[in-house]
Design a protein around this motif. Structure first.
Motif, short mmCIF file in Angstrom:
data_model
loop_
_atom_site.label_atom_id
_atom_site.label_comp_id
_atom_site.label_asym_id
_atom_site.label_seq_id
_atom_site.Cartn_x
_atom_site.Cartn_y
_atom_site.Cartn_z
N THR A 92 0.82 -1.22 0.00
CA THR A 92 0.00 0.00 0.00
C THR A 92 0.85 1.25 0.00
N ASP A 93 2.17 1.11 -0.16
CA ASP A 93 3.01 2.30 -0.25
C ASP A 93 2.65 3.10 -1.50
N ALA A 94 2.76 4.43 -1.40
CA ALA A 94 2.45 5.30 -2.53
C ALA A 94 3.36 4.97 -3.71
N ILE A 95 2.78 4.91 -4.90
CA ILE A 95 3.54 4.54 -6.09
C ILE A 95 3.47 5.66 -7.13
N THR A 96 4.46 5.68 -8.01
CA THR A 96 4.46 6.60 -9.15
C THR A 96 4.52 5.77 -10.43
N ILE A 97 3.59 6.01 -11.32
CA ILE A 97 3.51 5.26 -12.57
C ILE A 97 3.81 6.24 -13.72
N THR A 98 4.79 5.92 -14.53
CA THR A 98 5.17 6.76 -15.66
C THR A 98 4.58 6.20 -16.94
N ILE A 99 3.89 7.05 -17.68
CA ILE A 99 3.30 6.63 -18.96
C ILE A 99 3.89 7.47 -20.09
N ALA A 100 3.95 6.87 -21.27
CA ALA A 100 4.57 7.53 -22.42
C ALA A 100 3.48 7.93 -23.42
N GLU A 101 3.70 9.11 -24.00
CA GLU A 101 2.82 9.53 -25.08
C GLU A 101 2.99 8.60 -26.27
N SER A 102 1.93 8.39 -27.02
CA SER A 102 1.96 7.43 -28.11
C SER A 102 1.21 7.98 -29.31
N SER A 103 1.96 8.27 -30.39
CA SER A 103 1.31 8.71 -31.63
C SER A 103 0.51 7.57 -32.23
N GLU A 104 0.95 6.31 -31.96
CA GLU A 104 0.20 5.18 -32.49
C GLU A 104 -1.20 5.15 -31.89
N ALA A 105 -1.29 5.44 -30.58
CA ALA A 105 -2.60 5.45 -29.95
C ALA A 105 -3.47 6.54 -30.53
N LEU A 106 -2.90 7.70 -30.79
CA LEU A 106 -3.66 8.79 -31.38
C LEU A 106 -4.14 8.41 -32.77
N ASP A 107 -3.33 7.68 -33.49
CA ASP A 107 -3.66 7.34 -34.87
C ASP A 107 -4.63 6.18 -34.98
N GLU A 108 -5.14 5.69 -33.86
CA GLU A 108 -6.03 4.55 -33.94
C GLU A 108 -7.34 4.88 -34.63
N VAL A 109 -7.71 6.15 -34.68
CA VAL A 109 -8.97 6.55 -35.27
C VAL A 109 -8.70 7.29 -36.58
N VAL A 110 -9.34 6.86 -37.66
CA VAL A 110 -9.17 7.51 -38.96
C VAL A 110 -10.54 7.83 -39.55
N VAL A 111 -10.55 8.78 -40.48
CA VAL A 111 -11.79 9.25 -41.07
C VAL A 111 -12.38 8.20 -42.00
N THR A 112 -13.69 7.97 -41.89
CA THR A 112 -14.39 7.12 -42.85
C THR A 112 -15.58 7.82 -43.47
N GLY A 113 -16.05 8.89 -42.88
CA GLY A 113 -17.18 9.64 -43.41
C GLY A 113 -17.03 11.09 -43.08
N LEU A 114 -17.97 11.91 -43.55
CA LEU A 114 -17.90 13.34 -43.25
C LEU A 114 -18.20 13.62 -41.79
N ALA A 115 -18.80 12.67 -41.07
CA ALA A 115 -19.10 12.89 -39.67
C ALA A 115 -18.80 11.65 -38.82
N THR A 116 -18.05 10.70 -39.36
CA THR A 116 -17.74 9.48 -38.61
C THR A 116 -16.28 9.11 -38.78
N SER A 117 -15.82 8.25 -37.89
CA SER A 117 -14.46 7.73 -37.96
C SER A 117 -14.48 6.28 -37.52
N VAL A 118 -13.32 5.61 -37.67
CA VAL A 118 -13.24 4.20 -37.33
C VAL A 118 -11.84 3.92 -36.80
N LYS A 119 -11.71 2.90 -35.97
CA LYS A 119 -10.39 2.50 -35.51
C LYS A 119 -9.53 2.08 -36.69
#
Length: 992
Positions: A92-119
């Motif tokens: 139960t000791d306090a912990i620090t978790i380091t996470i990395a930014e990911s362009s791959e995660a951002l790029d998971e969604v791409v355009v498929t329509g004028l008002a929709t997107s898809v993974k």
């Protein structure tokens, strides 16, 4: 910092989900989630007991508390824009978790329509994505379109000028039109952004470039996408072919580039400051001819003595270095502030970019102010987004390229030997150049060729949830945008210039101004319905209406025979005015159905209908269908290949259009004045009132695969793209009074392969190395031609020109050979392109670089011929052009020209180039806090460069060149251009 998401949407739902788990909990874990590299607390990050629904989200400072039933336990931390991470907790000791930014995660969604997107994992099209880090994080680009080179498969990107500020020609998957638009459509935050290249007023009146040969624009203006600040961009998606771009209908034949700018993040207000300083130098100089007294004398009687005297006096001048030898200073300053609360996000930015050219009195300054706002209201049932951008830019572009008067700087330089005395005297008076029509130093120092732009780009969208239950919802999406700019061009050629003096046949001074007012607007309304069945079959239906209006008004005023040193338009004897006006209105609809069965089988059907007053029948709808399917084989139970964790096969078909070029629909008469009588003049080309848009059809197949737990990924695509109803100029009966007429009279085809390989080579705590390899090809063919074969985009068969001919490549270069026969001499399209990028990090250091290899593709190099005529070519006395080895290069090329033999002027334009390299150091958090306290959350310093290593045999400044600007077929023609440059930059970035 990438976009973050909440683990839950409503506090009530959080309580309903987590209260039962809390009642049973026996242990409490406390900690903090921080961002790798900066140590900043990551707000609103999901923290979940792995394998359960027991979870929470970090607060605004990144702190969290999570109750679990027992220890040890695995905790999963995740959010959109960050790499998912699982950590084991045993106390139960306090912990620090380091996470990395990911362009791959951002790029998971791409355009498929004028008002929709898809993974992305479900996408059936090869949609390329470029993140903010890939676009501008390695080295700040001069312009947005230039930054795209080498970043994705399927693009041929060519500079049309080395002057600061552009322009750039971008072609996606080959040639899509002969006479129409060949540049992609740019969409910025839903706003249709104009990318015109509008020539400066008056330059042709001095150069006479269009007076002979090809009358196309040869003034090499910048294109207006250069106004967009790359540092404002969060991501780009490139819809390369009709199968993806069909949703944009009649404007999408050349592809679509969708740009999303940066938005605010929930959490503490963040202030970022960056400063880049550096310089540029010529990419590669051609060099000087190694003169002797004898070779100097051969240029004309007495030149030998002049050469000897100048050599003895130490007054020989390397005029190439004198003109192109500047180290242009570069300064980029950027400040942005972002933040947000639960319901409101904001992002504001100011940037000032200044870059001097490698030629004195040239440069490009751009100032940009941006404010983006997102606000949720009605308990998050509605969201309003507003994006605003004001740009002010000024570009001084010099006086270069082809001319028929010998007055541009490059042409004058071609005949100026090193013993010429051209510097001004003590009173600032320049001598006439006895070796040419102008003194290039005087021209450089005294002329003005300037572009000034004031531009507003404003977009807004409103998303309203009209209905929502457990398995379906209905949303209304309203969007609108305006792109307005005023372009002012100014050309001043004082009467004291050598070529402006009446005694030399000049105009006694010339002043020209051009004013372009351009306003584009777009509006759309969509309904989007999502429905999911009990067996996880989901349907996404969208339907909507669109409208676009385009308005341009260009007025050019030219005055010559000036009074004294006046520069006002009314202070001259000869005044001329021209005006160009264009109004266009397009309307359409779009309907699309997307099906997804458990992320295993994904299909899409859609159709776009467009009508326009630019068509022969303004009320006729032209339809552009699309269909696609993807199957994730790895999601099925039968898949048991452990080493291959993803394997998706995909296929797509789509159609898109290209409007007729201006003037194709109507016959535009011009005025005449004969003996004081006003009349009209019939033009040489007849319009076609029945003209229809060019239609592109594309079929694409491919697969995506990932190996070794996604350490390696592979993408493969093959496409076949046809363009029907090409709008061409056909010969017509002379009795009609016209020489040619516009007509839908041909088809062409593009075929290509695109391969992308990504690999995480090393992934350790202190050392990471990722690599990306891209390979792609494109071949074109004119498959149908209802008119006789014709030449365009060059200076005739004796120098090399492009030829449109059935059964041949759309980019073939032809010319007369030594026997006088018209033969194919080359092709401007490359055999293939390949890029290799790497990102290597070691502790707090990061090294990144991008190599670009273009194999094949030919240019028509006429700079050599001009320097041959002037006797100054660096290789004039070498013997490596004549196949027989009997005649030196200069005399051989001159002899070929006089014999009408174009063979020596078509050269291989292959290259290997280190496009970008950057080395950065992030100050460690402990050292940063010791020096700056807690006020500075991140500090980064670094060095970067563009085009630092260039390997090519092409006999001039740079294989990337185009005398005829950034549109159409005829890239790859060189006539004394403004040379390209290398750029060296030093960086400081601070986050507060």
């Amino acid at each position: 910092m990438k976009k973050q998401t909440h683990f839950s949407r409503m506090k009530i739902l959080l309580l309903l989900i987590f209260v039962p788990a809390i009642l049973l909990a026996q242990e409490t874990i406390t900690g903090k989630v921080v961002i790798e590299g900066s140590g900043v607390g990551a707000s609103f990050i999901n923290v979940v007991e792995d394998g359960t629904s027991n979870g929470t989200a970090t607060d605004i400072d990144g702190n969290f508390t999570l109750s679990v039933s027992s220890l040890p336990v695995n905790i999963k931390v995740f959010a959109l824009g960050f790499a998912e991470k699982v950590v084991s907790v045993s106390s139960t000791d306090a912990i620090t978790i380091t996470i990395a930014e990911s362009s791959e995660a951002l790029d998971e969604v791409v355009v498929t329509g004028l008002a929709t997107s898809v993974k992305r994992s479900n996408a059936a099209n090869a949609v390329a994505s470029v993140s903010a880090e890939e676009l501008a994080g390695l080295t700040p680009p001069q312009t947005l379109d230039g930054a795209l080179a080498g970043k994705f498969a399927g693009a041929l990107i060519t500079k049309s000028s080395g002057a600061p500020g552009g322009g750039i020609a971008v072609k996606l998957r080959g040639v899509t039109s002969i006479n129409g638009n060949s540049q992609p459509l740019y969409i910025v935050d839903g706003v249709y952004v104009n990318n015109s290249s509008i020539a400066a007023a008056g330059l042709n009146a001095v150069s006479g470039a269009a007076g002979g040969g090809n009358a196309s624009n040869q003034d090499n203006p910048s294109n207006r996408i250069a106004d967009i600040n790359p540092d404002d961009i969060e991501s780009l998606e490139i819809l390369k072919g009709a199968s993806a771009a069909a949703i944009y209908g009649a404007r999408a034949a050349a592809g679509v580039i969708i740009i999303t700018t940066k938005k605010g993040k929930r959490g503490k207000t963040k202030i970022s400051f960056s400063q880049d300083v550096g310089f540029n130098t010529i990419l590669r100089a051609r060099g000087q001819r190694n003169f002797t007294a004898a070779t100097a004398e051969a240029l004309g009687a007495g030149n030998g003595a002049l050469f000897t005297a100048a050599q003895n006096n130490g007054t020989l001048v390397d005029f190439e270095d004198e003109i192109y030898g500047e180290k242009g200073f570069i300064s980029n300053t950027s400040v942005n502030i972002s933040g947000g609360s639960e319901n409101t996000l904001f992002y504001a930015a100011f940037s000032n970019n200044e870059e001097d050219g490698i030629v004195k009195n040239t440069g490009y300054d751009r100032k940009s102010i941006r404010f983006n706002l997102d606000h949720d209201f009605f308990d998050k049932k509605a969201k309003l987004s507003l994006t605003t951008n004001y740009i002010n830019s000024e570009g001084d572009r010099g006086f270069f390229n082809n001319d028929n008067t010998g007055t541009t700087i490059g042409v004058a330089l071609s005949s100026t030997p090193p013993w010429a005395q051209l510097s001004p005297d003590a009173n600032g008076n320049y001598p006439d150049n006895p070796f040419g029509s102008s003194n290039p130093l005087q021209t450089r120092d005294l002329i003005t060729n300037r572009e000034n732009v004031n531009r507003f780009i404003v977009g807004s969208s409103l998303d309203v949830k009209l209905y929502e239950n457990d398995n379906s919802n209905l949303k209304l999406v309203l969007r609108g945008g305006v792109d307005y700019y005023e372009l002012l061009t100014t050309a001043i050629f004082p009467e004291i210039l050598q070529f402006q003096k009446p005694s030399n046949g000049g105009l006694n001074g010339l002043v020209a101004t051009g004013t372009t007012e351009n306003k584009d607007a777009n509006y759309s309304a969509f309904l989007v319905h999502n429905y999911t069945t009990s067996n996880d079959l989901s349907f996404t239906t969208q339907a909507g209406l669109t409208k676009q209006t385009f308005s341009r008004n260009t007025i050019r005023n030219t005055t010559s025979d000036l009074i004294a040193s006046q520069t006002n338009l009314d202070q001259g004897a000869n005044v001329s005015v021209t005006q160009f006006r264009q109004e266009q209105e397009d309307q359409g609809f779009f309907v699309q159905e997307e099906l997804n069965y458990q992320d295993k089988i994904i299909g899409t059907l859609g159709i776009r209908g467009d009508k326009s007053n630019n068509n022969g029948d303004a009320n006729e709808l032209f339809y552009y269908p699309k269909a696609s399917a993807a199957v994730n084989l790895h999601s099925f139970d039968f898949w048991n290949i452990d080493a291959v964790n993803q394997f998706k096969i995909r296929a797509a078909y789509g159609e898109a259009g290209n409007f007729a070029p201006n003037g194709a629909l109507f016959t535009a008469y011009t005025n005449s004045l004969i003996d004081g009588n006003v009349g009209i003049v019939v033009p040489a080309t007849l319009g076609d009132p029945d003209i229809t848009p060019e239609r592109q059809k594309e079929f694409e197949v491919g697969f995506d695969a990932s190996f070794l737990e996604s350490r390696i990924s592979l993408e493969f695509s093959y496409y076949n793209k046809t363009v029907d109803d090409l709008i061409l100029q056909a010969n017509t009966e002379p009795s009609s009074g016209f020489g040619t007429r516009f007509a839908n009279a041909g088809n062409l085809e593009n075929r290509g392969v695109e391969i992308a390989l990504n690999a995480t080579i090393v992934e350790k705590e202190d050392f990471n190395w990722s690599s990306n390899l891209i390979f792609f090809t494109n071949e074109s063919e004119i498959t149908k031609l209802d008119v006789a074969p014709f030449n365009l985009g060059g200076f005739g068969a004796g120098l090399g020109t492009f030829r449109i001919e059935e059964g041949k490549s759309a980019t073939q270069i032809v010319g007369n050979d030594a026997n006088g026969n018209l033969v194919e001499l080359g092709d401007s399209a490359p055999d293939f392109q390949m890029t290799w990028s790497n990102n290597i990090s070691f502790k707090d250091f990061t090294l990144s670089f991008l190599w670009h290899w273009k194999q094949g593709g030919d240019n028509i190099n006429l700079t050599n011929l001009l320097t041959d005529f002037g006797g100054t070519s660096p290789d004039y006395d070498d013997f490596d052009v004549d196949p027989a080895g009997a005649t030196s290069n200069g005399p051989f090329r001159i002899g070929a020209f006089r014999a009408g033999n174009a063979t020596p002027f078509v050269e291989d334009a292959s290259y290997l180039r280190l496009r970008e390299i950057g080395l950065y150091y992030n100050l460690p958090s402990k050292l940063r806090e010791q020096v700056f306290g807690k006020y500075v959350s991140n500090l980064k310093i670094g060095f970067s460069g563009n085009n630092l290593i260039n390997v090519f045999d092409y006999n001039s400044y740079d294989p990337e060149v185009s005398n005829f600007g950034s549109n159409g077929l005829s890239t790859g023609v060189e006539v004394t251009p403004f040379p390209s440059s290398k750029r060296y930059l030093f960086h400081l970035a601070v986050d507060f």
